[in-house]
Design a protein around this motif. Structure first.
Motif, PDB file in Angstrom:
ATOM      1  N   TRP A  33      -8.088  -4.544  -0.021  1.00  0.00           N
ATOM      2  CA  TRP A  33      -9.106  -5.105   0.864  1.00  0.00           C
ATOM      3  C   TRP A  33     -10.431  -5.366   0.138  1.00  0.00           C
ATOM      4  O   TRP A  33     -11.364  -5.897   0.725  1.00  0.00           O
ATOM      5  CB  TRP A  33      -9.367  -4.125   2.008  1.00  0.00           C
ATOM      6  CG  TRP A  33      -9.904  -2.807   1.520  1.00  0.00           C
ATOM      7  CD1 TRP A  33     -11.213  -2.467   1.296  1.00  0.00           C
ATOM      8  CD2 TRP A  33      -9.145  -1.665   1.140  1.00  0.00           C
ATOM      9  NE1 TRP A  33     -11.312  -1.191   0.815  1.00  0.00           N
ATOM     10  CE2 TRP A  33     -10.057  -0.672   0.709  1.00  0.00           C
ATOM     11  CE3 TRP A  33      -7.775  -1.375   1.126  1.00  0.00           C
ATOM     12  CZ2 TRP A  33      -9.630   0.585   0.268  1.00  0.00           C
ATOM     13  CZ3 TRP A  33      -7.370  -0.128   0.690  1.00  0.00           C
ATOM     14  CH2 TRP A  33      -8.284   0.831   0.272  1.00  0.00           C
ATOM     15  N   ASN A  34     -10.513  -5.013  -1.137  1.00  0.00           N
ATOM     16  CA  ASN A  34     -11.789  -4.971  -1.839  1.00  0.00           C
ATOM     17  C   ASN A  34     -11.997  -6.171  -2.759  1.00  0.00           C
ATOM     18  O   ASN A  34     -12.644  -6.059  -3.797  1.00  0.00           O
ATOM     19  CB  ASN A  34     -11.868  -3.671  -2.657  1.00  0.00           C
ATOM     20  CG  ASN A  34     -13.293  -3.321  -3.037  1.00  0.00           C
ATOM     21  OD1 ASN A  34     -14.233  -3.658  -2.318  1.00  0.00           O
ATOM     22  ND2 ASN A  34     -13.459  -2.665  -4.164  1.00  0.00           N
ATOM     23  N   ASP A  76      -9.771  -3.721  -8.685  1.00  0.00           N
ATOM     24  CA  ASP A  76      -9.005  -2.583  -8.173  1.00  0.00           C
ATOM     25  C   ASP A  76      -8.074  -3.003  -7.035  1.00  0.00           C
ATOM     26  O   ASP A  76      -7.741  -2.213  -6.155  1.00  0.00           O
ATOM     27  CB  ASP A  76      -9.935  -1.459  -7.721  1.00  0.00           C
ATOM     28  CG  ASP A  76     -10.848  -1.876  -6.572  1.00  0.00           C
ATOM     29  OD1 ASP A  76     -10.798  -3.059  -6.162  1.00  0.00           O
ATOM     30  OD2 ASP A  76     -11.612  -1.026  -6.075  1.00  0.00           O
ATOM     31  N   THR A 100      -2.927   9.747  -7.064  1.00  0.00           N
ATOM     32  CA  THR A 100      -2.229   8.996  -6.023  1.00  0.00           C
ATOM     33  C   THR A 100      -0.809   8.624  -6.415  1.00  0.00           C
ATOM     34  O   THR A 100      -0.018   8.221  -5.564  1.00  0.00           O
ATOM     35  CB  THR A 100      -3.001   7.711  -5.686  1.00  0.00           C
ATOM     36  OG1 THR A 100      -3.159   6.932  -6.881  1.00  0.00           O
ATOM     37  CG2 THR A 100      -4.377   8.040  -5.123  1.00  0.00           C
ATOM     38  N   ILE A 110      -5.007  -0.917  -5.813  1.00  0.00           N
ATOM     39  CA  ILE A 110      -5.178   0.323  -5.058  1.00  0.00           C
ATOM     40  C   ILE A 110      -6.106   0.131  -3.864  1.00  0.00           C
ATOM     41  O   ILE A 110      -6.090   0.929  -2.934  1.00  0.00           O
ATOM     42  CB  ILE A 110      -5.702   1.467  -5.952  1.00  0.00           C
ATOM     43  CG1 ILE A 110      -7.023   1.078  -6.622  1.00  0.00           C
ATOM     44  CG2 ILE A 110      -4.665   1.845  -6.991  1.00  0.00           C
ATOM     45  CD1 ILE A 110      -7.650   2.217  -7.398  1.00  0.00           C
ATOM     46  N   ARG A 111      -6.923  -0.936  -3.893  1.00  0.00           N
ATOM     47  CA  ARG A 111      -7.796  -1.268  -2.763  1.00  0.00           C
ATOM     48  C   ARG A 111      -7.669  -2.763  -2.477  1.00  0.00           C
ATOM     49  O   ARG A 111      -8.567  -3.546  -2.781  1.00  0.00           O
ATOM     50  CB  ARG A 111      -9.248  -0.906  -3.081  1.00  0.00           C
ATOM     51  CG  ARG A 111      -9.487   0.571  -3.387  1.00  0.00           C
ATOM     52  CD  ARG A 111     -10.967   0.844  -3.646  1.00  0.00           C
ATOM     53  NE  ARG A 111     -11.217   2.231  -3.998  1.00  0.00           N
ATOM     54  CZ  ARG A 111     -11.258   2.700  -5.243  1.00  0.00           C
ATOM     55  NH1 ARG A 111     -11.067   1.870  -6.259  1.00  0.00           N
ATOM     56  NH2 ARG A 111     -11.491   3.974  -5.478  1.00  0.00           N
ATOM     57  N   PRO A 171       0.822  -1.214   0.000  1.00  0.00           N
ATOM     58  CA  PRO A 171       0.000   0.000   0.000  1.00  0.00           C
ATOM     59  C   PRO A 171       0.856   1.264   0.000  1.00  0.00           C
ATOM     60  O   PRO A 171       1.822   1.382   0.752  1.00  0.00           O
ATOM     61  CB  PRO A 171      -0.803  -0.128   1.294  1.00  0.00           C
ATOM     62  CG  PRO A 171      -0.871  -1.599   1.549  1.00  0.00           C
ATOM     63  CD  PRO A 171       0.450  -2.146   1.069  1.00  0.00           C
TER      64      PRO A 171
END
Length: 270
Positions: free
Chosen positions: A246-247, A240, A75, A243-244, A15
């Motif tokens: 956890w998703n 994604d 980002t 960038i995410r 991350p």
């Protein structure tokens, strides 16, 4: 891109890390043409030709604010101001039928004053361009994470008034689409903020209330009652993870290059 234009790669991501092509890409899909820079003139022209070939009429361009403002970057610390200028110039020079709408990104410190300044900047720079998408003569703005500003702040911009931030009825006016994320965003955000309509952004039906196809009939009925434009977002798969991370529950495969996923969305919404 056409079907089969990407294949998926797996990399261990940390991350906050910066992505460095060609071995480490922002996307989990690797282009068959290889990593490329979005500032490449020939590459932009190839993309415009592919969009025309596949019947894509509108390019919604990510924009993180003017290059001179501190914090106006994504980002990956990339400012898209010059990228947008280049895309518009290539459309003008090639005569491409593709038109550009603006995707206003939530850069650090965005507020009503900055948004007003952004609209003044884009108006002065591009309103004479034939490359812009216009609806009833007005350019189109998608506003990502619009909920991060209070509806009252948006209303000072988007509901006609005599205040200093009003853009309605001025050269800075446009067709503005807010993000519908949660169930009550229509009444609590889109309507009081003064948006002309809304979009859902995510192409996975597990990300938000607004992204779920089963909710779209109710959202469309609401839009008709309130005289708002509903622009649902679909896509050939969704991932994604870089960038995410956890998703994972929201991931949707592309099938054979995306054609199966895309057709499934179309059948469910037509």
């Amino acid at each position: 891109m056409g079907a089969g234009s990407f294949y998926q790669v797996g990399l261990l991501m940390v991350p906050g890390m910066r992505f460095e092509p060609p071995d480490c890409l922002h996307s989990p899909y690797y282009p068959l043409r290889g990593p490329y820079s979005s500032i490449g003139r020939e590459l932009i022209r190839q993309h415009l030709k592919e969009m025309e070939l596949y019947g894509v009429g509108v390019l919604v361009a990510s924009w993180w604010g003017p290059s001179w403002r501190k914090g106006s970057h994504d980002t990956q610390l990339v400012n898209t101001d010059k990228r947008l200028e280049q895309v518009i110039r290539e459309i003008e020079e090639t005569g491409s039928p593709v038109r550009v709408a603006f995707h206003l990104e939530p850069y650090e410190g965005r507020n009503k004053e900055n948004v007003y300044e952004d609209l003044a900047y884009l108006t002065e720079k591009y309103m004479g361009s034939q490359a812009l998408l216009r609806v009833n003569g007005r350019p189109v703005y998608y506003v990502y994470d619009s909920y991060k500003l209070p509806p009252g702040d948006w209303a000072q911009l988007l509901l006609r008034n005599d205040g200093p931030w009003n853009v309605r009825g001025t050269p800075k006016d446009g067709l503005f689409l807010g993000l519908w994320l949660d169930k009550d965003d229509g009444e609590q955000h889109i309507l009081p903020a003064g948006f002309d309509g809304f979009y859902t952004y995510f192409s996975s039906d597990q990300v938000s209330y607004g992204s779920r196809v089963e909710n779209w009939p109710l959202m469309q009925m609401w839009a008709v009652r309130k005289n708002k434009l509903f622009v649902p977002s679909v896509g050939p798969g969704y991932n994604d993870a870089k960038i995410r991370p956890w998703n994972k529950v929201s991931q949707r495969t592309r099938g054979d290059g995306g054609s199966l996923a895309w057709c499934r969305w179309i059948r469910r919404t037509t």
